[in-house]
Design a protein around this motif. Structure first.
Motif, PDB file in Angstrom:
ATOM      1  N   LEU A   3       0.830  -1.197   0.000  1.00 25.10           N
ATOM      2  CA  LEU A   3       0.000   0.000   0.000  1.00 25.10           C
ATOM      3  C   LEU A   3       0.869   1.254   0.000  1.00 25.10           C
ATOM      4  N   LEU A   4       0.401   2.291  -0.658  1.00 24.92           N
ATOM      5  CA  LEU A   4       1.061   3.596  -0.626  1.00 24.92           C
ATOM      6  C   LEU A   4       0.112   4.579   0.070  1.00 24.92           C
ATOM      7  N   LEU A   5       0.117   4.556   1.390  1.00 23.67           N
ATOM      8  CA  LEU A   5      -0.797   5.376   2.188  1.00 23.67           C
ATOM      9  C   LEU A   5      -0.084   6.477   2.953  1.00 23.67           C
ATOM     10  N   LYS A   6       1.233   6.530   2.867  1.00 23.69           N
ATOM     11  CA  LYS A   6       2.002   7.475   3.666  1.00 23.69           C
ATOM     12  C   LYS A   6       2.439   8.679   2.835  1.00 23.69           C
ATOM     13  N   VAL A   7       2.752   9.765   3.518  1.00 26.12           N
ATOM     14  CA  VAL A   7       3.237  10.987   2.885  1.00 26.12           C
ATOM     15  C   VAL A   7       4.715  10.799   2.552  1.00 26.12           C
ATOM     16  N   ARG A   8       5.124  11.268   1.378  1.00 21.76           N
ATOM     17  CA  ARG A   8       6.538  11.173   0.993  1.00 21.76           C
ATOM     18  C   ARG A   8       7.410  11.872   2.033  1.00 21.76           C
ATOM     19  N   PRO A   9       8.619  11.357   2.266  1.00 24.12           N
ATOM     20  CA  PRO A   9       9.481  11.927   3.309  1.00 24.12           C
ATOM     21  C   PRO A   9       9.719  13.433   3.176  1.00 24.12           C
ATOM     22  N   GLU A  10       9.906  13.941   1.955  1.00 25.06           N
ATOM     23  CA  GLU A  10      10.166  15.370   1.809  1.00 25.06           C
ATOM     24  C   GLU A  10       8.938  16.231   2.092  1.00 25.06           C
ATOM     25  N   ARG A  11       7.745  15.629   2.166  1.00 21.42           N
ATOM     26  CA  ARG A  11       6.521  16.378   2.481  1.00 21.42           C
ATOM     27  C   ARG A  11       6.139  16.288   3.957  1.00 21.42           C
ATOM     28  N   GLN A  12       6.904  15.555   4.763  1.00 19.02           N
ATOM     29  CA  GLN A  12       6.611  15.430   6.197  1.00 19.02           C
ATOM     30  C   GLN A  12       6.486  16.786   6.893  1.00 19.02           C
ATOM     31  N   PRO A  13       7.347  17.777   6.586  1.00 20.73           N
ATOM     32  CA  PRO A  13       7.200  19.077   7.266  1.00 20.73           C
ATOM     33  C   PRO A  13       5.861  19.775   6.973  1.00 20.73           C
ATOM     34  N   ASP A  14       5.178  19.386   5.901  1.00 20.87           N
ATOM     35  CA  ASP A  14       3.906  20.009   5.540  1.00 20.87           C
ATOM     36  C   ASP A  14       2.713  19.421   6.282  1.00 20.87           C
ATOM     37  N   LEU A  15       2.915  18.346   7.038  1.00 18.66           N
ATOM     38  CA  LEU A  15       1.806  17.755   7.789  1.00 18.66           C
ATOM     39  C   LEU A  15       1.308  18.743   8.838  1.00 18.66           C
ATOM     40  N   ARG A  16       0.006  18.914   8.924  1.00 17.73           N
ATOM     41  CA  ARG A  16      -0.596  19.818   9.897  1.00 17.73           C
ATOM     42  C   ARG A  16      -1.367  19.072  10.976  1.00 17.73           C
ATOM     43  N   SER A  17      -1.415  17.765  10.886  1.00 16.93           N
ATOM     44  CA  SER A  17      -2.059  16.943  11.911  1.00 16.93           C
ATOM     45  C   SER A  17      -1.277  15.633  12.014  1.00 16.93           C
ATOM     46  N   ARG A  18      -1.563  14.899  13.047  1.00 14.89           N
ATOM     47  CA  ARG A  18      -0.944  13.595  13.212  1.00 14.89           C
ATOM     48  C   ARG A  18      -1.487  12.664  12.144  1.00 14.89           C
ATOM     49  N   LYS A  19      -0.638  11.852  11.527  1.00 16.50           N
ATOM     50  CA  LYS A  19      -1.142  10.912  10.526  1.00 16.50           C
ATOM     51  C   LYS A  19      -1.520   9.616  11.249  1.00 16.50           C
ATOM     52  N   VAL A  20      -2.707   9.135  10.928  1.00 18.54           N
ATOM     53  CA  VAL A  20      -3.216   7.932  11.561  1.00 18.54           C
ATOM     54  C   VAL A  20      -3.617   6.961  10.459  1.00 18.54           C
ATOM     55  N   ILE A  21      -3.018   5.787  10.468  1.00 19.07           N
ATOM     56  CA  ILE A  21      -3.378   4.727   9.523  1.00 19.07           C
ATOM     57  C   ILE A  21      -3.855   3.546  10.344  1.00 19.07           C
ATOM     58  N   THR A  22      -5.052   3.056  10.020  1.00 21.43           N
ATOM     59  CA  THR A  22      -5.625   1.949  10.778  1.00 21.43           C
ATOM     60  C   THR A  22      -6.087   0.843   9.846  1.00 21.43           C
ATOM     61  N   PHE A  23      -6.122  -0.353  10.392  1.00 24.09           N
ATOM     62  CA  PHE A  23      -6.604  -1.531   9.677  1.00 24.09           C
ATOM     63  C   PHE A  23      -7.612  -2.239  10.568  1.00 24.09           C
ATOM     64  N   ASP A  24      -8.697  -2.680   9.975  1.00 23.53           N
ATOM     65  CA  ASP A  24      -9.727  -3.427  10.706  1.00 23.53           C
ATOM     66  C   ASP A  24     -10.107  -4.647   9.882  1.00 23.53           C
ATOM     67  N   PRO A  25      -9.718  -5.848  10.317  1.00 24.63           N
ATOM     68  CA  PRO A  25      -9.069  -6.188  11.581  1.00 24.63           C
ATOM     69  C   PRO A  25      -7.602  -5.760  11.587  1.00 24.63           C
ATOM     70  N   VAL A  26      -7.033  -5.664  12.795  1.00 28.08           N
ATOM     71  CA  VAL A  26      -5.634  -5.271  12.959  1.00 28.08           C
ATOM     72  C   VAL A  26      -4.738  -6.334  12.316  1.00 28.08           C
ATOM     73  N   VAL A  27      -3.741  -5.872  11.537  1.00 30.97           N
ATOM     74  CA  VAL A  27      -2.792  -6.778  10.885  1.00 30.97           C
ATOM     75  C   VAL A  27      -1.378  -6.256  11.123  1.00 30.97           C
ATOM     76  N   PRO A  28      -0.376  -7.140  11.123  1.00 27.15           N
ATOM     77  CA  PRO A  28       1.001  -6.658  11.244  1.00 27.15           C
ATOM     78  C   PRO A  28       1.413  -5.909   9.983  1.00 27.15           C
ATOM     79  N   THR A  29       2.238  -4.876  10.145  1.00 29.39           N
ATOM     80  CA  THR A  29       2.677  -4.063   9.011  1.00 29.39           C
ATOM     81  C   THR A  29       4.202  -4.007   8.970  1.00 29.39           C
TER      82      THR A  29
END
Length: 86
Positions: A3-29
């Motif tokens: 999956l590509l659900l994360k923000v690219r490393p160079e865009r991390q400073p632009d985050l204005r909130s905490r990033k939350v990624i969840t799976f239901d049911p919970v799975v190892p990542t």
């Protein structure tokens, strides 16, 4: 599943909130850097349904990101073959 659900490393400073990624049911990542610089998440899921969510706010200036040169040669991890980009 990759999956590509994360923000690219160079865009991390632009985050204005905490990033939350969840799976239901919970799975190892497992997270890894893909050949083009994206942060990918690998999960193993059982048969049945799964729900994936990614929630965050990011500030965007509205202009396209600066183009990045493609990588030269890299090893395809999934298929174990050599790929050649020019």
């Amino acid at each position: 599943m990759v999956l590509l659900l994360k923000v690219r490393p160079e865009r991390q400073p632009d985050l204005r909130s905490r990033k939350v990624i969840t799976f239901d049911p919970v799975v190892p990542t497992r997270h890894f850097r893909a050949p083009f610089g994206n942060v990918a998440t690998r999960i193993l899921v059982q048969d049945g349904r799964i729900t994936m969510t990614a929630d965050f706010e990011i500030e965007d200036h509205g202009r396209p990101d600066a183009p990045r040169p493609p990588p030269g040669r890299f090893q395809c991890r999934m298929c174990r073959t050599r790929c050649c980009r020019s």
